[in-house]
Scaffold this motif. Sequence first.
Motif, short mmCIF file in Angstrom:
data_model
loop_
_atom_site.label_atom_id
_atom_site.label_comp_id
_atom_site.label_asym_id
_atom_site.label_seq_id
_atom_site.Cartn_x
_atom_site.Cartn_y
_atom_site.Cartn_z
N ASN A 135 0.83 -1.21 0.00
CA ASN A 135 0.00 0.00 0.00
C ASN A 135 0.86 1.27 0.00
O ASN A 135 0.62 2.20 0.76
CB ASN A 135 -0.96 0.01 1.19
CG ASN A 135 -2.00 -1.07 1.10
OD1 ASN A 135 -2.56 -1.32 0.04
ND2 ASN A 135 -2.24 -1.75 2.20
N MET A 136 1.86 1.26 -0.88
CA MET A 136 2.78 2.39 -0.98
C MET A 136 2.74 2.96 -2.39
O MET A 136 2.65 2.22 -3.35
CB MET A 136 4.21 1.95 -0.63
CG MET A 136 5.20 3.09 -0.55
SD MET A 136 6.91 2.57 -0.19
CE MET A 136 6.75 2.07 1.51
N LYS A 137 2.80 4.27 -2.48
CA LYS A 137 2.82 4.96 -3.77
C LYS A 137 4.26 5.09 -4.25
O LYS A 137 5.20 5.16 -3.46
CB LYS A 137 2.20 6.35 -3.65
CG LYS A 137 0.78 6.35 -3.17
CD LYS A 137 -0.16 5.91 -4.25
CE LYS A 137 -1.60 6.03 -3.77
NZ LYS A 137 -2.51 5.33 -4.62
N SER A 138 4.44 5.17 -5.55
CA SER A 138 5.77 5.34 -6.14
C SER A 138 6.45 6.60 -5.61
O SER A 138 7.65 6.59 -5.33
CB SER A 138 5.67 5.43 -7.66
OG SER A 138 5.20 4.23 -8.20
N LYS A 139 5.69 7.67 -5.47
CA LYS A 139 6.24 8.93 -4.98
C LYS A 139 6.84 8.75 -3.59
O LYS A 139 7.93 9.25 -3.29
CB LYS A 139 5.15 10.00 -4.95
CG LYS A 139 5.63 11.35 -4.47
CD LYS A 139 4.53 12.38 -4.51
CE LYS A 139 5.06 13.73 -4.05
NZ LYS A 139 4.04 14.76 -4.14
N GLU A 140 6.14 8.03 -2.74
CA GLU A 140 6.62 7.80 -1.38
C GLU A 140 7.91 6.97 -1.38
O GLU A 140 8.87 7.30 -0.67
CB GLU A 140 5.53 7.07 -0.57
CG GLU A 140 5.88 6.84 0.87
CD GLU A 140 4.77 6.11 1.63
OE1 GLU A 140 5.01 5.77 2.79
OE2 GLU A 140 3.70 5.86 1.05
N LEU A 141 7.94 5.93 -2.20
CA LEU A 141 9.15 5.10 -2.29
C LEU A 141 10.32 5.91 -2.81
O LEU A 141 11.43 5.81 -2.27
CB LEU A 141 8.91 3.87 -3.17
CG LEU A 141 10.12 2.96 -3.35
CD1 LEU A 141 10.58 2.39 -2.02
CD2 LEU A 141 9.80 1.84 -4.34
N ALA A 142 10.09 6.70 -3.84
CA ALA A 142 11.16 7.53 -4.40
C ALA A 142 11.75 8.46 -3.34
O ALA A 142 12.97 8.61 -3.26
CB ALA A 142 10.63 8.33 -5.59
N GLU A 143 10.89 9.04 -2.53
CA GLU A 143 11.36 9.93 -1.46
C GLU A 143 12.18 9.17 -0.43
O GLU A 143 13.24 9.63 0.01
CB GLU A 143 10.19 10.63 -0.79
CG GLU A 143 9.52 11.68 -1.65
CD GLU A 143 8.27 12.28 -1.02
OE1 GLU A 143 7.95 11.94 0.15
OE2 GLU A 143 7.60 13.07 -1.69
#
Length: 68
Positions: free
Chosen positions: A15-23
């Motif tokens: 339940n993680m967004k790409s934007k969050e992982l990138a950060e």
Amino acid sequence: MSIKVNLDIVLSERNMKSKELAEIIGITEANLSILKSGKAKAIRFSTLEAICKALDCQPSDILEYIED
């Protein structure tokens, strides 16, 4: 390419967004998108390690070899 990237599946399971992982891992969303699409020619071990740490997974969870 014989390597399939299953990063979208693992992100969805966590339940993680790409934007969050990138950060979290310190790369741009654009570079993460290239990796997710399978268009990347290579990945640094440090980036792979950061992804695995952030997603609590193994490299084999996100990279899969498919014989042509």
